[in-house]
Design a protein around this motif. Sequence first.
Motif, PDB file in Angstrom:
ATOM      1  N   GLU A  71       0.812  -1.220   0.000  1.00  0.00           N
ATOM      2  CA  GLU A  71       0.000   0.000   0.000  1.00  0.00           C
ATOM      3  C   GLU A  71       0.843   1.267   0.000  1.00  0.00           C
ATOM      4  O   GLU A  71       0.452   2.271  -0.580  1.00  0.00           O
ATOM      5  CB  GLU A  71      -0.955  -0.015   1.196  1.00  0.00           C
ATOM      6  CG  GLU A  71      -2.024  -1.082   1.069  1.00  0.00           C
ATOM      7  CD  GLU A  71      -2.870  -1.247   2.311  1.00  0.00           C
ATOM      8  OE1 GLU A  71      -2.607  -0.584   3.342  1.00  0.00           O
ATOM      9  OE2 GLU A  71      -3.822  -2.068   2.259  1.00  0.00           O
ATOM     10  N   GLU A  72       2.014   1.243   0.655  1.00  0.00           N
ATOM     11  CA  GLU A  72       2.822   2.457   0.722  1.00  0.00           C
ATOM     12  C   GLU A  72       3.767   2.632  -0.468  1.00  0.00           C
ATOM     13  O   GLU A  72       4.288   3.711  -0.692  1.00  0.00           O
ATOM     14  CB  GLU A  72       3.604   2.532   2.038  1.00  0.00           C
ATOM     15  CG  GLU A  72       4.871   1.752   2.068  1.00  0.00           C
ATOM     16  CD  GLU A  72       5.719   2.029   3.299  1.00  0.00           C
ATOM     17  OE1 GLU A  72       5.464   2.960   4.072  1.00  0.00           O
ATOM     18  OE2 GLU A  72       6.676   1.266   3.481  1.00  0.00           O
ATOM     19  N   MET A  73       3.994   1.573  -1.240  1.00  0.00           N
ATOM     20  CA  MET A  73       4.968   1.637  -2.328  1.00  0.00           C
ATOM     21  C   MET A  73       4.695   2.763  -3.340  1.00  0.00           C
ATOM     22  O   MET A  73       5.640   3.442  -3.762  1.00  0.00           O
ATOM     23  CB  MET A  73       5.067   0.282  -3.029  1.00  0.00           C
ATOM     24  CG  MET A  73       6.281   0.142  -3.915  1.00  0.00           C
ATOM     25  SD  MET A  73       7.884   0.400  -3.103  1.00  0.00           S
ATOM     26  CE  MET A  73       7.895  -0.907  -1.900  1.00  0.00           C
ATOM     27  N   PRO A  74       3.445   3.017  -3.743  1.00  0.00           N
ATOM     28  CA  PRO A  74       3.227   4.136  -4.666  1.00  0.00           C
ATOM     29  C   PRO A  74       3.660   5.485  -4.077  1.00  0.00           C
ATOM     30  O   PRO A  74       4.123   6.361  -4.810  1.00  0.00           O
ATOM     31  CB  PRO A  74       1.712   4.109  -4.915  1.00  0.00           C
ATOM     32  CG  PRO A  74       1.326   2.687  -4.679  1.00  0.00           C
ATOM     33  CD  PRO A  74       2.218   2.223  -3.542  1.00  0.00           C
ATOM     34  N   THR A  75       3.576   5.649  -2.758  1.00  0.00           N
ATOM     35  CA  THR A  75       3.986   6.924  -2.152  1.00  0.00           C
ATOM     36  C   THR A  75       5.507   7.048  -2.137  1.00  0.00           C
ATOM     37  O   THR A  75       6.039   8.149  -2.272  1.00  0.00           O
ATOM     38  CB  THR A  75       3.392   7.121  -0.735  1.00  0.00           C
ATOM     39  OG1 THR A  75       4.000   6.228   0.193  1.00  0.00           O
ATOM     40  CG2 THR A  75       1.887   6.937  -0.739  1.00  0.00           C
ATOM     41  N   PRO A 153       3.886   1.471   7.974  1.00  0.00           N
ATOM     42  CA  PRO A 153       3.670   2.211   6.729  1.00  0.00           C
ATOM     43  C   PRO A 153       3.521   3.711   6.959  1.00  0.00           C
ATOM     44  O   PRO A 153       3.197   4.154   8.057  1.00  0.00           O
ATOM     45  CB  PRO A 153       2.366   1.611   6.194  1.00  0.00           C
ATOM     46  CG  PRO A 153       1.642   1.173   7.418  1.00  0.00           C
ATOM     47  CD  PRO A 153       2.700   0.709   8.386  1.00  0.00           C
ATOM     48  N   ALA A 154       3.770   4.462   5.898  1.00  0.00           N
ATOM     49  CA  ALA A 154       3.607   5.913   5.934  1.00  0.00           C
ATOM     50  C   ALA A 154       3.178   6.387   4.551  1.00  0.00           C
ATOM     51  O   ALA A 154       3.282   5.652   3.569  1.00  0.00           O
ATOM     52  CB  ALA A 154       4.912   6.592   6.348  1.00  0.00           C
ATOM     53  N   GLU A 155       2.728   7.607   4.507  1.00  0.00           N
ATOM     54  CA  GLU A 155       2.412   8.250   3.223  1.00  0.00           C
ATOM     55  C   GLU A 155       3.561   9.200   2.926  1.00  0.00           C
ATOM     56  O   GLU A 155       3.563  10.350   3.358  1.00  0.00           O
ATOM     57  CB  GLU A 155       1.061   8.944   3.306  1.00  0.00           C
ATOM     58  CG  GLU A 155      -0.057   7.930   3.480  1.00  0.00           C
ATOM     59  CD  GLU A 155      -1.443   8.534   3.411  1.00  0.00           C
ATOM     60  OE1 GLU A 155      -1.616   9.563   2.716  1.00  0.00           O
ATOM     61  OE2 GLU A 155      -2.347   7.964   4.037  1.00  0.00           O
ATOM     62  N   TRP A 156       4.538   8.681   2.199  1.00  0.00           N
ATOM     63  CA  TRP A 156       5.811   9.361   1.986  1.00  0.00           C
ATOM     64  C   TRP A 156       5.721  10.574   1.079  1.00  0.00           C
ATOM     65  O   TRP A 156       6.617  11.415   1.084  1.00  0.00           O
ATOM     66  CB  TRP A 156       6.832   8.357   1.452  1.00  0.00           C
ATOM     67  CG  TRP A 156       7.109   7.307   2.462  1.00  0.00           C
ATOM     68  CD1 TRP A 156       6.597   6.038   2.494  1.00  0.00           C
ATOM     69  CD2 TRP A 156       7.896   7.443   3.635  1.00  0.00           C
ATOM     70  NE1 TRP A 156       7.040   5.382   3.608  1.00  0.00           N
ATOM     71  CE2 TRP A 156       7.844   6.209   4.332  1.00  0.00           C
ATOM     72  CE3 TRP A 156       8.659   8.485   4.177  1.00  0.00           C
ATOM     73  CZ2 TRP A 156       8.522   5.996   5.526  1.00  0.00           C
ATOM     74  CZ3 TRP A 156       9.337   8.272   5.366  1.00  0.00           C
ATOM     75  CH2 TRP A 156       9.266   7.044   6.027  1.00  0.00           C
ATOM     76  N   ASP A 157       4.653  10.691   0.316  1.00  0.00           N
ATOM     77  CA  ASP A 157       4.529  11.824  -0.603  1.00  0.00           C
ATOM     78  C   ASP A 157       3.666  12.952  -0.039  1.00  0.00           C
ATOM     79  O   ASP A 157       3.401  13.933  -0.728  1.00  0.00           O
ATOM     80  CB  ASP A 157       4.001  11.372  -1.963  1.00  0.00           C
ATOM     81  CG  ASP A 157       2.658  10.663  -1.884  1.00  0.00           C
ATOM     82  OD1 ASP A 157       2.220  10.296  -0.768  1.00  0.00           O
ATOM     83  OD2 ASP A 157       2.043  10.467  -2.948  1.00  0.00           O
TER      84      ASP A 157
END
Length: 170
Positions: A71-75, A153-157
Amino acid sequence: MKYLKTALLVWALSVGSALAGPQGFALHDTPQPVINVRYETEDGSRGDMEDFRGKLILVNVWATWCVPCREEMPTLDALQAELGGDRFEVVALSIDRAGSPVVRRFYDEIGVTNLKMYVDKTMLSMTALRTVGLPTTILIDAQGQELGRLVGPAEWDEPEMVSFLQGFIQ
């Protein structure tokens, strides 16, 4: 779950984290040493963390079978697109035992186009980097020292996270 909470508490006490960044990113009071982890790239060549000396890196230890990782990979891909370059790189380090083919399928499936492929089929990086769960993301400075980490997980963007990381790049 009880074991994971205990492990996280032990880790937090052992690294002496006193400062917090966005989304629970834990910063160390002083940079910590990092063991030189090895990996393979998609073309089968081998490398290690020393290859990134001189560059700030965000190492994300993940696997294709880990739902929060997926789930976090796109961010992470979006973060690399925005900040990646000569001074910063997102290093997505897969621990999939099946190696590059399964990671390539996953990248193609979700449209990852900005991240390079790094794979540790031995999973030794998990011990070397003191990961207690997946995903674990570690910020490593240009001298190869750990500045901090985020377990989970995090929302890196997100703008706050991008701004936080930009502060280290500059």
